[in-house]
Design a protein around this motif. Structure first.
Motif, PDB file in Angstrom:
ATOM      1  N   PRO A   1      22.618  -9.679  52.732  1.00  0.00           N
ATOM      2  CA  PRO A   1      21.239  -9.688  53.243  1.00  0.00           C
ATOM      3  C   PRO A   1      20.537  -8.365  52.935  1.00  0.00           C
ATOM      4  N   GLN A   2      19.241  -8.448  52.649  1.00  0.00           N
ATOM      5  CA  GLN A   2      18.417  -7.281  52.340  1.00  0.00           C
ATOM      6  C   GLN A   2      17.358  -7.118  53.415  1.00  0.00           C
ATOM      7  N   LYS A   3      17.149  -5.869  53.859  1.00  0.00           N
ATOM      8  CA  LYS A   3      16.134  -5.603  54.873  1.00  0.00           C
ATOM      9  C   LYS A   3      14.741  -5.775  54.302  1.00  0.00           C
ATOM     10  N   LEU A   4      13.845  -6.252  55.150  1.00  0.00           N
ATOM     11  CA  LEU A   4      12.420  -6.326  54.843  1.00  0.00           C
ATOM     12  C   LEU A   4      11.688  -5.518  55.911  1.00  0.00           C
ATOM     13  N   MET A   5      11.130  -4.413  55.501  1.00  0.00           N
ATOM     14  CA  MET A   5      10.371  -3.525  56.383  1.00  0.00           C
ATOM     15  C   MET A   5       8.925  -3.489  55.882  1.00  0.00           C
ATOM     16  N   PRO A   6       7.969  -3.094  56.714  1.00  0.00           N
ATOM     17  CA  PRO A   6       6.572  -3.059  56.265  1.00  0.00           C
ATOM     18  C   PRO A   6       6.422  -2.328  54.925  1.00  0.00           C
ATOM     19  N   GLY A   7       5.752  -3.007  53.999  1.00  0.00           N
ATOM     20  CA  GLY A   7       5.501  -2.442  52.682  1.00  0.00           C
ATOM     21  C   GLY A   7       6.502  -2.852  51.622  1.00  0.00           C
ATOM     22  N   THR A   8       7.626  -3.463  52.017  1.00  0.00           N
ATOM     23  CA  THR A   8       8.591  -3.889  51.006  1.00  0.00           C
ATOM     24  C   THR A   8       8.247  -5.288  50.515  1.00  0.00           C
ATOM     25  N   THR A   9       8.630  -5.561  49.282  1.00  0.00           N
ATOM     26  CA  THR A   9       8.412  -6.876  48.699  1.00  0.00           C
ATOM     27  C   THR A   9       9.726  -7.412  48.152  1.00  0.00           C
ATOM     28  N   ALA A  10       9.799  -8.711  48.071  1.00  0.00           N
ATOM     29  CA  ALA A  10      10.949  -9.375  47.465  1.00  0.00           C
ATOM     30  C   ALA A  10      10.422 -10.525  46.622  1.00  0.00           C
ATOM     31  N   THR A  11      10.951 -10.656  45.428  1.00  0.00           N
ATOM     32  CA  THR A  11      10.629 -11.800  44.580  1.00  0.00           C
ATOM     33  C   THR A  11      11.881 -12.656  44.483  1.00  0.00           C
ATOM     34  N   ILE A  12      11.782 -13.866  45.012  1.00  0.00           N
ATOM     35  CA  ILE A  12      12.891 -14.816  44.956  1.00  0.00           C
ATOM     36  C   ILE A  12      12.653 -15.690  43.733  1.00  0.00           C
ATOM     37  N   PRO A  13      13.530 -15.631  42.733  1.00  0.00           N
ATOM     38  CA  PRO A  13      13.325 -16.438  41.533  1.00  0.00           C
ATOM     39  C   PRO A  13      13.356 -17.941  41.827  1.00  0.00           C
ATOM     40  N   ALA A  14      12.693 -18.715  41.014  1.00  0.00           N
ATOM     41  CA  ALA A  14      12.727 -20.177  41.139  1.00  0.00           C
ATOM     42  C   ALA A  14      14.164 -20.666  41.008  1.00  0.00           C
ATOM     43  N   GLY A  15      14.495 -21.686  41.798  1.00  0.00           N
ATOM     44  CA  GLY A  15      15.807 -22.303  41.708  1.00  0.00           C
ATOM     45  C   GLY A  15      16.922 -21.549  42.397  1.00  0.00           C
ATOM     46  N   VAL A  16      16.604 -20.549  43.206  1.00  0.00           N
ATOM     47  CA  VAL A  16      17.626 -19.719  43.849  1.00  0.00           C
ATOM     48  C   VAL A  16      17.685 -20.029  45.349  1.00  0.00           C
ATOM     49  N   LYS A  17      18.881 -20.317  45.838  1.00  0.00           N
ATOM     50  CA  LYS A  17      19.103 -20.601  47.255  1.00  0.00           C
ATOM     51  C   LYS A  17      18.958 -19.307  48.053  1.00  0.00           C
ATOM     52  N   HIS A  18      18.168 -19.356  49.143  1.00  0.00           N
ATOM     53  CA  HIS A  18      17.895 -18.160  49.937  1.00  0.00           C
ATOM     54  C   HIS A  18      17.396 -18.533  51.331  1.00  0.00           C
ATOM     55  N   TRP A  19      17.276 -17.520  52.183  1.00  0.00           N
ATOM     56  CA  TRP A  19      16.621 -17.653  53.485  1.00  0.00           C
ATOM     57  C   TRP A  19      15.880 -16.356  53.758  1.00  0.00           C
ATOM     58  N   HIS A  20      14.966 -16.377  54.739  1.00  0.00           N
ATOM     59  CA  HIS A  20      14.243 -15.167  55.139  1.00  0.00           C
ATOM     60  C   HIS A  20      13.689 -15.341  56.542  1.00  0.00           C
ATOM     61  N   GLY A  21      13.437 -14.199  57.204  1.00  0.00           N
ATOM     62  CA  GLY A  21      12.865 -14.247  58.540  1.00  0.00           C
ATOM     63  C   GLY A  21      13.093 -12.962  59.300  1.00  0.00           C
TER      64      GLY A  21
END
Length: 173
Positions: A117-137
């Motif tokens: 898992p990768q942290k998401l803090m204010p100002g960070t971005t993540a690009t999830i490629p098409a076709g990739v299994k993931h979750w977020h929240g």
């Protein structure tokens, strides 16, 4: 390539607009949304309007989530997603489009299948490629907001899968 570059530019512009606009409180009088807004304000970042309960997709989320539509473009919808107190998506795959997440306030995570898992803090971005299994929240016990950008159109779908393992999620504290 041009579409992905355009999405990255748009994500950066949205982050800039949010940082310039300051803090916005919830658009409803609901005590829970006001409480979430206050919590997010205290944690830092830009608090976007919470919007409406995410009832249409609630069965694919743990906990409460809210949506605020930030775009009128049907081919590139932009949503602010608010996750209340540890709420997060189930595992899922976006077919035919990447998804860009721009963290706004609070503390969250995303995870790509087979990775940590990768942290998401204010100002960070993540690009999830098409076709990739993931979750977020949201991280366990706190609220979180991110902007989600994903193209729409023919052949672009989301496949919803199983919930995130509750013990693995709780270990993120």
């Amino acid at each position: 390539m041009k579409k992905n570059k355009m999405l990255r530019i748009l994500a950066g512009a949205l982050l800039t607009v949010g940082l310039v606009s300051g803090t916005a409180m919830a658009s409803s009088d609901d005590k829970e949304t006001k409480s979430i807004s206050q919590e997010l304000s205290a944690m830092g970042g830009v608090v976007q309007p919470i919007g409406v309960p995410n009832d249409g997709y609630a069965r694919f989320f743990t906990g409460d989530s809210y949506l605020s539509n930030l775009s009128s473009d049907k081919n590139l919808p932009v949503f602010n997603v608010t996750f209340a107190h540890g709420a997060h998506t189930f595992w899922h795959i976006h077919h035919g489009s990447c998804q860009i997440l721009v963290a706004q306030s609070g503390h969250g995570y995303y995870q790509i299948w087979g990775e940590k898992p990768q942290k998401l803090m204010p100002g960070t971005t993540a690009t999830i490629p098409a076709g990739v299994k993931h979750w977020h929240g949201a991280a366990p016990g706190v609220s979180f907001q991110h902007i989600a950008l994903m193209q729409q159109g023919e052949g672009i779908t989301t496949e919803w899968l199983e919930p995130v393992d509750a013990n693995e999620f709780a270990a993120l504290k």
